[in-house]
Design an enzyme around this catalytic site. Structure first.
Site, PDB file in Angstrom:
ATOM      1  N   ASP A 141       0.848  -1.185   0.000  1.00 43.11           N
ATOM      2  CA  ASP A 141       0.000   0.000   0.000  1.00 43.11           C
ATOM      3  C   ASP A 141       0.887   1.240   0.000  1.00 43.11           C
ATOM      4  O   ASP A 141       1.984   1.218   0.554  1.00 43.11           O
ATOM      5  CB  ASP A 141      -0.899   0.001   1.239  1.00 43.11           C
ATOM      6  N   HIS A 155       0.393   3.996   1.581  1.00 43.65           N
ATOM      7  CA  HIS A 155       0.336   4.761   2.826  1.00 43.65           C
ATOM      8  C   HIS A 155       1.419   4.333   3.809  1.00 43.65           C
ATOM      9  O   HIS A 155       1.845   3.185   3.820  1.00 43.65           O
ATOM     10  CB  HIS A 155      -1.033   4.593   3.487  1.00 43.65           C
ATOM     11  N   SER A 190      -4.660  11.436   2.506  1.00 48.31           N
ATOM     12  CA  SER A 190      -5.190  10.405   3.403  1.00 48.31           C
ATOM     13  C   SER A 190      -4.137   9.905   4.390  1.00 48.31           C
ATOM     14  O   SER A 190      -4.482   9.259   5.381  1.00 48.31           O
ATOM     15  CB  SER A 190      -5.754   9.237   2.594  1.00 48.31           C
TER      16      SER A 190
END
Length: 479
Positions: A174, A176, A269
């Site tokens: 991912d 993030h 985010s």
């Protein structure tokens, strides 16, 4: 019977079998079997072909690279070696800084290091050899320096690229960072914030963070591999954290919503609550943070939503922390046109050069026409437009702006689906290239889809906000 055969027969059948097997093994030492371990999750050929990344979303992952274990990387984003923008991007970033500065707001830029810089050791040797880490690090640091020369406060996050930590900085599949990555970043950012003028006068209180549970991450890179190859990867579980004021656990005021924090966090985010970046900032800065970031906000989503809010217009922060990654282009003219308009609340409270209200029907709708009450001087370089829909859920504006010489601009502004919208779209008239001297003739707005209810809208043209003008900057000159 020979003695050695009698002795062998007297042994247990198990022992004899073991001895016989050992004898065979010794006899075949020269031809011992070989074993080869295959990777658990190899990408299919389709994942290596950029043509298969067809949608705008998929193109953010071009192209996936298999690494050790379940690690995946993106060649264009994670393994980039260039960190830069266009001369127009630098000019706009400088103008934005100066505009905030004129309102007494100090901007801190948190420019994330890439997954390639931080986790290059997870690459297989062949891919690691192709990735020029030294060049990437040098160019990343140079970009930090250019932000700094524009006047931004810029934490140097490059030490994060050489850490040896027990917990992953980024998720394996991912884009993030993990809460541990957010924590390590926040510690460095806090040290920079403490040097910002005005920090010393901000009210302080102590915070503490603790593990509050576990989160499972089904990675976006893993999901993309699934779309292209039909494969699936294991969910990665990670500790989640909560930050609370010392001695005030459970008071529900984690982000200072009950007060008026003088530090605000906007961003992507990565700044969402799942990763507790705002909480760690509070812990290391010893001050309240208003976190307005939301998932799916991208580079500008939370910034624009915040600039148009009563919070910013009536109580601008002393320090604004803006977190984003190198993924985002910094020369998107439409974004700056909105930011600069909203910094001083669009046309709110300003005399109207031209205004009208109407009900939109499907198709193009003429909303404003310069000439109904005499021709007005509406130069792009001096004016802005503020459009408000009665329906606050409207997230997309499609407009066509006509000019006196027959030229036109098609403008589309889309707000994130995850944003809390107010039906408002404010933006400066276009002034890049040779647009500044264009004279506005008319504004058309695309109406609702056929079969849906009409939409009421009001549009107003006013003089644009006047902020200190920035010197012209380019990547080579002045930065």
């Amino acid at each position: 019977m020979h003695a050695h055969l009698i002795k062998l027969l007297s042994l247990s059948s198990l022992t004899a079998a073991l001895m016989a097997a050992a004898g065979v093994a010794r006899a075949d030492d020269a031809q011992a079997p070989t074993f080869k371990a295959e990777p658990c999750c190899s990408l299919c050929p389709a994942a290596h072909d950029a043509k298969n990344y067809t949608t705008r979303y998929q193109q953010n992952f071009t192209t996936l690279v298999q690494a050790q274990g379940d690690w995946l990387f993106r060649t264009q984003e994670d393994l980039r070696t260039e960190f830069d923008t266009t001369p127009g991007g630098y000019r706009r970033m400088k103008e934005l800084h100066d505009a905030f500065k004129s309102k007494g707001v100090e901007l801190v830029v948190v420019y994330q290091p890439t997954r390639g810089l931080v986790d290059r050791n997870k690459l297989f040797p062949a891919e690691r050899d192709k990735f020029d880490y030294d060049k990437a690090l040098k160019n990343y640091q140079a970009m930090l320096g250019r932000f700094s020369k524009m006047g931004y406060w810029v934490p140097d996050l490059s030490p994060l690229t050489n850490e040896q930590q027990a917990h992953d900085f980024y998720f394996r599949g991912d884009q993030h960072w993990t809460p541990y990555g957010a924590q390590r970043t926040a510690k460095i950012v806090a040290e920079t914030v403490k040097k910002v003028p005005g920090y010393s006068s901000i009210p302080k209180r102590e915070f503490e963070s603790h593990i509050s549970g576990r989160m499972g991450k089904t990675g976006t890179l893993h999901n993309m591999a699934g779309q292209l190859c039909g494969t699936s990867y294991a969910v990665q579980y990670m500790d989640q954290f909560t930050t609370e004021p010392k001695g005030e656990a459970g008071d529900g005021d984690l982000f200072g919503d009950a007060g008026n924090p003088e530090i605000t966090l906007v961003g992507t985010s990565h700044s969402g609550k799942n990763y507790n970046f705002a909480g760690f900032l509070q812990e290391y800065m010893g001050a309240d943070v208003l976190n307005v970031a939301f998932p799916g906000g991208g580079l500008e989503g939370s910034m624009l939503q915040y600039l148009g809010s009563e919070d910013f217009q009536k109580r601008p922060p002393k320090i604004l922390i803006w977190e984003f990654s190198p993924l985002y282009r910094l020369d998107q003219e439409t974004i700056y046109r909105q930011m600069m308009a909203l910094l001083d609340n669009g046309c709110e409270g300003k005399p109207a050069v031209m205004s009208a209200s109407t009900t939109l029907k499907p198709g193009n709708n003429e909303v404003l026409v310069n000439g109904k009450n005499g021709i007005k001087d509406i130069r792009n370089g001096s004016n802005q437009i503020d459009i408000r829909f009665d329906d606050t859920s409207v997230k997309t504006l499609q407009a066509r702006l006509w000019y006196m010489n027959g030229r036109h601009e098609d403008l589309k502004i889309e707000k994130p689906e995850t944003s809390d919208t107010d039906g408002r779209f404010a933006f400066e008239l276009r002034e890049d290239e040779d647009w500044a001297d264009q004279q506005l003739l008319a504004l058309e707005i695309q109406g609702p889809e056929a079969g849906t209810a009409p939409q009421k809208v009001a549009a107003k043209v006013c003089k644009r906000n006047v902020f200190p003008s920035a010197a012209k900057h380019t990547a080579q000159a002045g930065l």
